[in-house]
Design an enzyme around this catalytic site. Structure first.
Site, PDB file in Angstrom:
ATOM      1  N   LYS A  82      11.282 -29.653 -28.699  1.00  0.00           N
ATOM      2  CA  LYS A  82      10.492 -30.896 -28.682  1.00  0.00           C
ATOM      3  C   LYS A  82       8.991 -30.644 -28.526  1.00  0.00           C
ATOM      4  CE  LYS A  82      13.839 -33.990 -29.006  1.00  0.00           C
ATOM      5  NZ  LYS A  82      13.954 -34.798 -30.252  1.00  0.00           N
ATOM      6  N   SER A 109      18.398 -25.298 -30.041  1.00  0.00           N
ATOM      7  CA  SER A 109      17.246 -26.188 -29.906  1.00  0.00           C
ATOM      8  C   SER A 109      16.770 -26.361 -28.462  1.00  0.00           C
ATOM      9  CB  SER A 109      17.564 -27.547 -30.514  1.00  0.00           C
ATOM     10  OG  SER A 109      18.734 -28.074 -29.929  1.00  0.00           O
ATOM     11  N   GLU A 122       9.714 -42.432 -26.244  1.00  0.00           N
ATOM     12  CA  GLU A 122      11.093 -42.710 -25.873  1.00  0.00           C
ATOM     13  C   GLU A 122      11.739 -41.380 -25.529  1.00  0.00           C
ATOM     14  OE1 GLU A 122      10.153 -42.054 -28.895  1.00  0.00           O
ATOM     15  OE2 GLU A 122      11.637 -40.552 -29.460  1.00  0.00           O
TER      16      GLU A 122
END
Lengths: 257, 394
Positions: free
Chosen positions: B85, B374, B107
């Site tokens: 991210k 990830s 969010e």
């Protein structure tokens, strides 16, 4: 002349909003008739959506109440057909793109037209995406209502030139809901619309809850739209809401006629 | 077709109030992506602060145990804040700063994007508000604490299913009410144009590195690249530089929850249909009335009823394959990778590991597979322990 256009030929216009099926469709039907009798000029009918991203808490909650009650698009079309037999008030659907798209945009609009609906408002479809829906609206004789917002600088002329029915002038930033003050220069927005398209009327919505606010907004434009304040009455009184909403609409209408 | 389309997917289905904001964002992004100073600053942040390039690690024990393709793990879990991210967040935050914005909203589902945004806001001196489903604030209490520790305000969202989709809706509502000083730092390749393209570009560093690292390690490109897909940002990042190389199979692993045949699933491509929501046309889990379905996955980060428009298009064209992985398979894989390689994966990434376990044995030993890891699984340990019946609480 369309029913919507005719509604704007006789003074300032008052447009109340209801969420269909909140708390049930027979109440919605009775409310529409009561609002028409009390002086409403056009009625905005919300088809509930699970995730209404342009709505504040009051109308969000109404959407969820209506969906929990099991309302469907088919049942709403049937209600409009029943209303059309006894009532000539212009009716505009307000919903979200996916409700229309998932049924097949053209089929939705054909059925809406057959039922007697006059216009469509999709708050999640801006000018850039409107042809996907506006083309079918034209085919079936509905007005696709465009919105302008306080942040629409540089876009109002384009939007107004292609507008149909009326321009929905969003009074404030943010989502629907009652506000104590409206600080946007509504007069300037309306002037830009009129310069670009002298034929198209402007009605102001978002945040209007009192007769004084409605009168002030209508004075700057061609009419006022009120949603959350009415939905709040329906929330409060449920199936007994009809006389309360009738009185509210009459007071609103009296404030600017 | 209007802007930002991937086949029929994409577009800009948002309120008029936000249109000038996304137009301004698109113009700024188009300008800065070509600006060498911006790119230099971003690369410095990615390398010196986030710890890029992330390692491409040969998973020897997993490879030997499965007995098929040679498996490499792309270690996005080793990035600062523990997930991919941060790649996107540093890009958007730097861009927002250049645009003169002083406040970020975001969010978050699992909390990874929220933590990354709060981190970048702290780093670049910006105000930060994160919207998180109330249900997710309970599943991910540690991440809620981290965001607050980093100086962000966390707003629990109790509307709808109180999960990721409701957090996105609430962030959009907040953006319509405060635009001038605020950038909406969207965490995935979704929403209105330019987000799907911009977020993909910021995440594409993953596949650029995989390409170089694989060529260095093996002298050739991989035969398959696997990644989990919720909105799809780590997957598109891992796929992007291979899209034009048809010999590389691209496989997205969706969250099947309790199974695609049940209502408790978040596998959008397996069970959804074309729709319009959250600013984009794409596939969505929905009922026959067009109401968005209340989806479910054990993984808060994949618990979303839609998928990014570029994935929808890669599915339509057949360029990428999408498979569904159940909670049970993902939890097994979470435990498997911990035991086999000493790496605790995020439960999201464990969905890709689970499918790798099925696929690798069917491929020859001369084949090369990359699994995009990830994120790391520290945040999930307590929840997985509880799933297995152990009373572990954070």
């Amino acid at each position: 002349m369309s029913r919507i256009t005719r509604a704007f030929t006789d003074g300032k216009v008052f447009i109340p909003f209801l969420t269909c099926g909140d708390p049930d469709l027979s109440t919605t039907e009775a409310l529409v008739l009561a609002m028409a009798e009390a002086g409403a000029d056009i009625i905005e009918l919300g088809i509930p959506f699970s995730d209404p991203t342009a709505e504040g808490p009051v109308i969000q909650a109404a959407n969820l109440r209506a969906l929990r009650g099991g309302v469907t698009t088919d049942a709403i079309f049937q209600m409009v057909r029943r209303l059309r037999k006894i009532c000539d008030i212009p009716l505009v659907f307000m919903t979200y793109a996916n409700v229309v798209f998932s049924r097949g945009t053209d089929q939705f609009l054909r059925q809406a037209a057959e039922a007697g609906v006059d216009g469509l408002i999709l708050p999640d479809v801006p000018f850039e995406e409107k042809e996907e829906f506006a083309a079918s609206c034209r085919t079936h004789g509905l007005d696709f209502i465009s919105l302008i917002a306080p942040t629409s600088a540089g876009r109002i002329t384009r939007i107004a030139r292609e507008a149909e029915g009326f321009v929905y002038c969003v009074s404030s930033l943010g989502v629907t809901g009652m506000r104590s003050q409206i600080t946007t220069d509504i007069g300037a927005m309306v002037d830009l619309v009129r310069k670009a398209n002298p034929e198209i009327p402007c009605a102001v919505g978002f945040g209007i809850s009192t007769p004084a606010q409605a009168a002030a907004m209508a004075a700057l434009s061609d009419g006022a739209i009120v949603g959350s304040a009415i939905v709040r009455l329906v929330e409060q009184y449920g199936r007994e809401a009809v006389p309360h909403v009738r009185r509210f609409v009459a007071e609103m209408k009296a404030a600017f006629s | 077709m209007t802007k930002g389309r991937f086949g029929v997917h994409g577009g800009q289905y948002i309120p008029e109030t936000l249109m000038n904001a996304v137009i301004e964002l698109e113009a700024a992004y188009d300008h800065y992506k070509k600006d060498p100073t911006f790119q230099r600053e971003l690369t410095a942040l990615l390398n010196d602060y986030a710890g890029r390039p992330s390692r491409l690690y040969f998973a020897r024990r997993m490879t030997e145990e499965l007995g098929g393709a040679k498996i490499y793990l792309k270690r996005e879990d080793l990035n600062h804040t523990g997930a991919h991210k941060i790649n996107n967040v540093l890009g958007q935050t730097l861009l927002a700063k250049k645009m003169g914005k002083t406040r970020l909203i975001a969010e978050t589902g699992a909390g990874q994007h929220g933590v990354a945004t709060a981190t970048a806001a702290a780093l670049l001196g910006m105000e930060c508000v994160v919207f998180m489903g109330e249900e997710d604030t309970r599943r991910q209490t540690l991440n809620v604490y981290k965001m607050r520790l980093l100086g962000a305000e966390v707003v629990p969202v109790s509307t709808g299913t109180a999960t990721l989709k409701d957090a996105v809706s609430e962030a959009m509502r907040e953006w319509t009410s405060r635009i001038a000083d605020t950038h909406y730092c969207l965490g995935s390749v979704m929403g209105p144009h330019p987000f799907p393209t911009m977020v993909r570009d910021f995440q594409a560093v993953i596949s650029r590195e995989i390409r170089e690292q694989m060529l260095a390690a093996e002298g050739r490109l991989p035969d398959a690249v696997l990644a989990c897909v919720g909105g799809g940002s780590n997957a598109i990042g891992a796929f992007y530089h291979f899209i034009d190389t048809p010999s590389v199979r691209l496989i997205g692993c969706e969250a099947a929850g309790r199974g695609v045949e049940t209502a408790e699933t978040a596998a959008t491509i397996a069970t959804g249909r074309l729709g319009i929501f959250h600013g984009m046309k794409s596939y969505f889990c929905q009922d026959d009335q067009g109401q968005i379905a209340p989806v479910y996955s054990i993984s808060a980060g994949l618990d979303y009823p839609g998928v990014g428009p570029e994935h929808a298009w890669l599915h339509d064209t057949g360029r990428a394959e999408y498979v569904a992985v159940t909670d049970e398979e993902a939890v097994d894989a979470f435990e498997y990778l911990s035991r086999t390689e000493g790496i605790i994966p995020a439960i999201e990434s464990a969905h890709a590991v689970a499918y790798a376990r099925k696929l690798a044995p069917t491929m020859g030993q001369d084949k090369l597979m990359v699994v995009n890891l990830s994120g790391r699984g520290d945040k999930d340990c307590a929840a997985i322990a509880r799933y297995r019946g152990e009373a572990v609480f954070e």
